[in-house]
Design an enzyme around this catalytic site. Sequence first.
Site, PDB file in Angstrom:
ATOM      1  N   LYS A  68      52.515  73.161 117.496  1.00  0.00           N
ATOM      2  CA  LYS A  68      52.021  72.253 116.449  1.00  0.00           C
ATOM      3  C   LYS A  68      53.048  72.150 115.338  1.00  0.00           C
ATOM      4  O   LYS A  68      53.578  73.158 114.873  1.00  0.00           O
ATOM      5  CB  LYS A  68      50.703  72.812 115.871  1.00  0.00           C
ATOM      6  CG  LYS A  68      50.053  71.908 114.843  1.00  0.00           C
ATOM      7  CD  LYS A  68      49.194  70.851 115.482  1.00  0.00           C
ATOM      8  CE  LYS A  68      48.797  69.739 114.529  1.00  0.00           C
ATOM      9  NZ  LYS A  68      49.829  68.680 114.363  1.00  0.00           N
ATOM     10  N   LYS A  92      52.726  79.898 110.276  1.00  0.00           N
ATOM     11  CA  LYS A  92      51.765  79.185 109.428  1.00  0.00           C
ATOM     12  C   LYS A  92      50.410  79.023 110.119  1.00  0.00           C
ATOM     13  O   LYS A  92      49.366  79.280 109.529  1.00  0.00           O
ATOM     14  CB  LYS A  92      52.341  77.809 109.082  1.00  0.00           C
ATOM     15  CG  LYS A  92      51.621  77.103 107.957  1.00  0.00           C
ATOM     16  CD  LYS A  92      52.148  75.683 107.744  1.00  0.00           C
ATOM     17  CE  LYS A  92      53.604  75.644 107.346  1.00  0.00           C
ATOM     18  NZ  LYS A  92      54.050  74.262 107.002  1.00  0.00           N
ATOM     19  N   LYS A 104      58.362  71.887 115.958  1.00  0.00           N
ATOM     20  CA  LYS A 104      58.873  70.961 114.933  1.00  0.00           C
ATOM     21  C   LYS A 104      59.824  69.991 115.597  1.00  0.00           C
ATOM     22  O   LYS A 104      60.517  70.346 116.550  1.00  0.00           O
ATOM     23  CB  LYS A 104      59.628  71.746 113.860  1.00  0.00           C
ATOM     24  CG  LYS A 104      59.822  70.989 112.571  1.00  0.00           C
ATOM     25  CD  LYS A 104      58.508  70.855 111.842  1.00  0.00           C
ATOM     26  CE  LYS A 104      58.597  70.707 110.376  1.00  0.00           C
ATOM     27  NZ  LYS A 104      57.405  71.197 109.699  1.00  0.00           N
ATOM     28  N   GLY A 223      59.518  67.404  93.102  1.00  0.00           N
ATOM     29  CA  GLY A 223      59.229  66.540  94.252  1.00  0.00           C
ATOM     30  C   GLY A 223      57.841  65.949  94.102  1.00  0.00           C
ATOM     31  O   GLY A 223      56.836  66.672  94.135  1.00  0.00           O
ATOM     32  N   GLY A 225      56.481  63.468  96.025  1.00  0.00           N
ATOM     33  CA  GLY A 225      56.052  62.730  97.222  1.00  0.00           C
ATOM     34  C   GLY A 225      54.556  62.974  97.431  1.00  0.00           C
ATOM     35  O   GLY A 225      53.852  63.390  96.503  1.00  0.00           O
ATOM     36  N   ASN A 226      54.096  62.738  98.635  1.00  0.00           N
ATOM     37  CA  ASN A 226      52.672  62.886  98.917  1.00  0.00           C
ATOM     38  C   ASN A 226      52.130  64.275  98.534  1.00  0.00           C
ATOM     39  O   ASN A 226      51.119  64.394  97.836  1.00  0.00           O
ATOM     40  CB  ASN A 226      52.423  62.595 100.401  1.00  0.00           C
ATOM     41  CG  ASN A 226      50.997  62.859 100.802  1.00  0.00           C
ATOM     42  OD1 ASN A 226      50.074  62.356 100.191  1.00  0.00           O
ATOM     43  ND2 ASN A 226      50.802  63.684 101.807  1.00  0.00           N
ATOM     44  N   TYR A 229      52.481  65.033  94.646  1.00  0.00           N
ATOM     45  CA  TYR A 229      51.578  64.188  93.872  1.00  0.00           C
ATOM     46  C   TYR A 229      50.142  64.735  93.925  1.00  0.00           C
ATOM     47  O   TYR A 229      49.486  64.920  92.892  1.00  0.00           O
ATOM     48  CB  TYR A 229      51.603  62.729  94.364  1.00  0.00           C
ATOM     49  CG  TYR A 229      50.444  61.941  93.790  1.00  0.00           C
ATOM     50  CD1 TYR A 229      50.456  61.547  92.453  1.00  0.00           C
ATOM     51  CD2 TYR A 229      49.313  61.651  94.558  1.00  0.00           C
ATOM     52  CE1 TYR A 229      49.373  60.874  91.895  1.00  0.00           C
ATOM     53  CE2 TYR A 229      48.230  60.980  94.012  1.00  0.00           C
ATOM     54  CZ  TYR A 229      48.263  60.594  92.682  1.00  0.00           C
ATOM     55  OH  TYR A 229      47.186  59.947  92.131  1.00  0.00           O
ATOM     56  N   SER A 352      45.093  68.846 109.907  1.00  0.00           N
ATOM     57  CA  SER A 352      45.544  68.323 111.204  1.00  0.00           C
ATOM     58  C   SER A 352      44.675  68.912 112.325  1.00  0.00           C
ATOM     59  O   SER A 352      44.290  68.221 113.269  1.00  0.00           O
ATOM     60  CB  SER A 352      47.002  68.720 111.479  1.00  0.00           C
ATOM     61  OG  SER A 352      47.893  67.788 110.935  1.00  0.00           O
TER      62      SER A 352
HETATM   63  N1  GLU Z   1      54.547  68.862 108.499  1.00  0.00           N
HETATM   64  C1  GLU Z   1      53.475  69.639 107.993  1.00  0.00           C
HETATM   65  C2  GLU Z   1      53.878  71.096 107.882  1.00  0.00           C
HETATM   66  O1  GLU Z   1      55.041  71.412 107.842  1.00  0.00           O
HETATM   67  C3  GLU Z   1      52.203  69.437 108.781  1.00  0.00           C
HETATM   68  C4  GLU Z   1      52.282  69.856 110.196  1.00  0.00           C
HETATM   69  C5  GLU Z   1      51.078  69.435 111.020  1.00  0.00           C
HETATM   70  O2  GLU Z   1      50.137  68.897 110.478  1.00  0.00           O
HETATM   71  O3  GLU Z   1      51.134  69.683 112.225  1.00  0.00           O
HETATM   72  O4  GLU Z   1      53.059  71.954 107.762  1.00  0.00           O
END
Ligand code: GLU
Length: 419
Positions: A68, A92, A104, A223, A225-226, A229, A352
């Site tokens: 993921k 994570k 990733k 920063g 961004g989304n 913010y 997610s």
């Molecule tokens: N890109 C985000 C992160 O680094 C979300 C990853 C996801 O939702 O899979 O955690």
Amino acid sequence: MPESLYKNAVSQLKEVAKLLKLSKKEVDYLSKPERFHKNTLRVKMDNGAIRQFKAFRSQHNSARGPYKGGIRFHPQVSQDEVMALSMWMSWKTAVVGIPYGGGKGGVVVDPGELSVGELERLSRTYAGWAGKFIGPWTDVPAPDVNTDSQVMAWMVDEIEKTQTSKTQKLQVNPRATFTGKPLEIGGSQGREEATGLGGFYTLEKLTHHSSLVTRNSTIAVQGIGNVGYWFAKFVSDGGYKVVAISDSKGGVYNPKGIDLEKVMEHKKKTGSVLGLYHELTNQELITLNVDVLVPAALENVITGENAKDVKAKVIIELANGPVAPKADEILLRRKILSVPDVLANAGGVTVSYFEWVQNLSGYYWEKQEVFEKLKIIMDRAFAEMWHVHLDKPRLSLRMCAYINAVSKVVSVMRVLGRI
Ligand code: GLU
């Protein structure tokens, strides 16, 4: 030469491996992705020429579930970076206890240089290639730096076109291959706010447990961004005082507090936050005299060089990898608490997960339900990290979170007999 993120990730892994007394075989296994895919994508530009783009997908660990993690579009994307980021995703997802491994992806591109049509063709070409090794039960990508729900929608469409027969046979919703989708095609309520909101929940926990932060604390966000913010919005609404924010062009500072909506309006019109309030560079923002510093953009911004000048008492890592290991040592010595990325920004991947669950069950939740469920998961993850911190106060919070995360991954690998 920029610091190698992958070296950073491996050195963090080795540090926790010592604490957990992992075997060399286990460390070697976890040091590398299980699979690494790369390709050169050929995409037709608007002028008819074919341009080539390097593309990557790193699948670090699948012991706890499907790989993921996001896909980023950035000129600085490299194999090194994607490998590191995929390892951090494994930690994570384990920190928040959701049933995934880590992955990733990335493309070396400055999407600002592409037309919408070119961006769409690049996204579709990526998905067409990655379709061979991603799917709801194998690897579930999402947005990351410079990619958004629209990019996910193009990718979903490409996968649906090419994979319908296979997924129909499996009776799995092919849209569950991606998360962070627009609501219309199965995105989850609250996904957009999720990372910032998770960061806010983390700050609230810290306020409760540590005397270093209070409701009157001042906050600088690097920063906007989304992620930055929404974090700034939730904390301002929650009573904290955001006094500085920045974007890639620089930042603004007002000790009396920043009017967030006014700055966002200004940024929409002019393309940057500059022009309102006192201006400062991104470097100056890092060493600003505030209580809480929140790097919410890119990696390696707090380094061996500037960590000694950080004045904040607390750092909330909303970006991935913003604090380099050399900085970690200095911050620890200076008793600055840095809440690690693998916890602080895990709200995004957690929602997610909710999106994927909703896609697979066909039952969709209200935003309030998403927020409540996110809070339960973030609070539990914080409590698990804090528990280790109270027991081992000399360790960084990163190591406390890693102790939990890496042991979860290793125990599944052991029980499966993979190592
Ligand atoms: N890109 C985000 C992160 O680094 C979300 C990853 C996801 O939702 O899979 O955690």
